[in-house]
Design an enzyme around this catalytic site. Structure first.
Site, short mmCIF file in Angstrom:
data_model
loop_
_atom_site.label_atom_id
_atom_site.label_comp_id
_atom_site.label_asym_id
_atom_site.label_seq_id
_atom_site.Cartn_x
_atom_site.Cartn_y
_atom_site.Cartn_z
N GLN A 1 -4.67 -0.16 0.65
CA GLN A 1 -5.15 -0.84 -0.54
C GLN A 1 -4.02 -1.18 -1.49
O GLN A 1 -4.04 -2.23 -2.15
CB GLN A 1 -6.18 0.03 -1.27
N GLU A 2 -3.02 -0.33 -1.59
CA GLU A 2 -1.94 -0.54 -2.53
C GLU A 2 -1.02 -1.70 -2.13
O GLU A 2 -0.67 -2.54 -2.95
CB GLU A 2 -1.09 0.73 -2.67
N SER A 3 -0.58 -1.70 -0.87
CA SER A 3 0.49 -2.64 -0.50
C SER A 3 0.26 -3.38 0.80
O SER A 3 1.07 -4.25 1.14
CB SER A 3 1.81 -1.87 -0.38
#
Length: 655
Positions: A504-506
């Protein structure tokens, strides 16, 4: 991307002089960003024959779009034929032609426009249709209104079409007031001012003063007796609700506004007040919603009424809110799920019928795909497992992806460090170049190509476009597996949770950097990195190291473990803290003890709300992949409430 290896065939087109062409291309990007048209023109010959010549041509043509002749622009479009950059330039030109009301040239280009995803272009097309008699104004009006209300900014296209239809009376003044209300609610006063000025330019100063100090406007003694001020009063109370919903609720109890405002206006305002109160997680929210009629409220208001209802255990309010939503919003998995839960809980008209109706709704969305789809699976008594993999790609399908010109250009652009340009070319190729985008097998082949070149973000996002063939190896890849799993096990984290968060972050882009300065795989903020490094004994840590894969994983997982321990092992609370900060997560947990899914749906920040749900859904899918065993999302959600008595004191230093 470091380590990206492209097959030699990708360069068979020629690269315009090898590294010299690459260097010229990068110089052109710099010249374009600086607005140096002279340098762009001088460099263009150096990239002739380069695989990314269409991109270079776009930069040069875009820089002179406002002075070039139609013949020159069409010549440039022809030389970029088939590329994203051809359609990007055409999009830019259509906006220019629409603004100039040059319908002859607009007519010639619009049929060639493939993307068809620009609301301004749509509105210009409707304006042209009315101006040239191709569509009756009464038919264009609702289409213009829909596009205009969906525009976030005060752009010309839809505003121009709306103004023309307002002037002829085919668009009613209420459409402009509704646009202004939506804008005030979203803290976009410039948009509100533009909308009201279409009705009366003399009101501009008043709308601006309302945006700056709504309480002062409402307090003026003459306001209540001036003619035709009820619309401005509505704007003022909407604006006040964004600042102080309690004060807005008090204002709405005044006799003068009860007498002056219509039922529709009062209901809309109460919808805003209810929404703002619900976002503060205050129990008065449902009382405020009850003062208005659902049928007059906006979809966003009704969503928050449903959230407030589930938080309070008032399932009839949830059912009523979902039933009042637009047909489009009701079809979203979120509201299909919550309607089913409301029916299931209310047991109306009887338990047997309610169970059957709820089951039908759960069946409608149940899958491993995302948060509510997984919860629906569990409601039906089915565990969350890895679905069967699609049939293996054939050699022909693989070759078609490898030889696709758009995908080839995208890969080359990313190799050269032109990531944003490459991503746009890739997205256009898979979704927009052909009507409806690529077919399922083409998408799987394109995703496989991206995975092969370790472009995990394109691999994931491309595979996510398939509706039937679900390839979880593509959708939930596990790069850097040795590092992630060993580090997670070392500090007592579930590797699936770490993978869900990184995804989800990167999307596994090692050099990813957010607009607020977060960096690397786990998107760690500089201050957080320094604090965590000190806590785990990295005395020689330097800020530049945060984009190094192993350092980023070491620091990001350590911080995640600190957050998880601070929140007594609650995965939803720790994920919310990772995204929005531990202070907010602590604040949001106060109140009743709630099922994790109810708590997550009531997170006030849309970004964090979506983040928590996606991280937990991805975690569950990763766990199924890594362990080979069926999994439960609900078990990971648990319940969320105030810090238990006897739990360790929260770490006040946790950034």
């Amino acid at each position: 991307m470091a380590g990206l290896v492209l097959p030699g065939s990708l360069f068979a087109q020629g690269t315009g002089g090898g590294s010299g062409g690459d260097a010229a291309l990068l110089d052109m990007r710099s010249a374009f960003s600086r607005g140096n048209n002279f340098q762009l023109a001088n460099l263009l010959p150096s990239v002739r024959g380069h695989a990314l010549e269409p991109l270079a041509m776009y930069w040069e043509a875009r820089a002179r779009l406002d002075i070039a002749s139609p013949t020159d622009i069409r010549a440039a479009l022809d030389r970029m034929a088939g590329s994203y950059w051809e359609d990007r330039l055409r999009n830019d030109w259509l906006l220019q032609l629409g603004k100039a009301r040059d319908w002859t040239q607009f007519d010639a280009e619009l049929p060639r426009y493939r993307m068809n995803d620009d609301r301004q272009v749509r509105c210009y097309a409707l304006l042209r249709d009315v101006a040239t008699g191709r569509m009756p104004a009464e038919g264009a009006a609702p289409l213009v209104q829909t596009n205009w209300h969906a525009q976030r900014d005060a752009d010309d296209g839809c505003a121009a079409a709306a103004k023309a239809l307002l002037d002829t009376g085919h668009l009613k003044p209420q459409a402009a007031w509704q646009r202004a209300r939506l804008a005030m609610d979203l803290n976009r006063p410039r948009v509100a001012t533009q909308a009201v000025a279409m009705l009366d330019p003399g009101m501009t100063a008043t709308v601006e003063s309302i945006a700056n100090d709504p309480a002062k406007y409402l307090d003026e003694k003459l306001t209540a007796i001036r003619p035709r001020t009820k619309e401005l009063v509505t704007l003022a109370i909407v604006r006040l609700a964004a600042i102080d919903p309690a004060a807005a609720a008090i204002e709405m109890e005044r006799t003068r506004w009860k007498a002056q405002l219509t039922k529709e206006e009062r209901s809309w305002i109460w919808g805003v007040i209810g929404k703002r109160t619900a976002q503060k997680l205050q129990p008065e929210a449902l009382t405020h919603f009850a003062n208005g009629e659902d049928s007059f409220m906006h979809d966003e208001h009704l969503a928050w009424k449903a959230r407030a209802g589930m938080r309070a255990g008032q399932w009839m309010a949830v059912r009523e809110a979902v039933d009042a939503m637009s047909e489009q919003q009701q079809k979203e998995p979120t509201w299909v799920y919550w309607k089913a839960r409301a029916i299931q809980t209310l047991k109306q008209p009887d338990a047997v019928a309610a169970t059957a109706q709820a089951r039908e709704l759960f069946e409608r969305i149940a899958s491993t795909r995302d948060f509510y789809e997984q919860l629906a699976l569990e409601e039906l008594g089915r565990p969350i497992a890895v679905p069967p993999a699609p049939a293996a790609l054939t050699a022909e399908e693989v070759n078609a992806a490898q030889s696709n010109p758009g995908l080839r250009r995208a890969l080359i652009a990313i190799r050269l460090g032109l990531r944003s340009e490459g991503v746009r070319e890739w997205n256009y190729t898979v979704a927009l170049h052909n009507p409806g985008g690529m077919g399922e097998r083409e998408l799987l082949a394109a995703a496989a190509l991206a995975c092969q070149h370790e472009l995990w973000d394109r691999c994931i996002n491309t595979s996510l476009r398939t509706s039937d063939a679900l390839d979880h190896a593509q959708r939930f890849p596990t790069p850097h597996r040795a590092q992630v799993v060993s580090r997670a096990n070392e500090i007592g984290l579930d590797p699936a949770y770490v993978y869900g968060l990184i995804r989800q972050e990167s999307r596994f882009v090692t050099d990813a950097r957010s607009g607020v300065g977060a960096s690397g795989l786990m998107q760690v903020m500089p201050a957080t990195a320094r604090w965590t490094a000190r806590k785990i004994g990295l005395t020689d840590f330097k800020p530049t190291q945060i984009t190094e894969r192993d350092t980023n994983i070491q620091i990001g997982t350590a911080y995640l473990k600190f957050a998880l321990d601070d929140f007594q092992g609650s995965l939803p609370l720790a994920a919310a803290a990772y995204n929005a900060g531990p202070g907010r997560s602590r604040q949001w947990r106060n109140g009743p003890v709630l099922p994790g899914e109810v708590w997550a749906e009531n997170i006030p920040f849309e970004e964090t709300r979506d983040y928590v749900k996606r991280v937990l859904a991805s975690t569950t899918n990763y766990a199924a992949l890594i362990t080979g065993q069926p999994q439960s999302l609900r078990a990971r959600l648990g319940t969320v409430g105030p810090k238990p008595n006897g739990a360790p004191t929260a770490n006040p230093d946790l950034p």
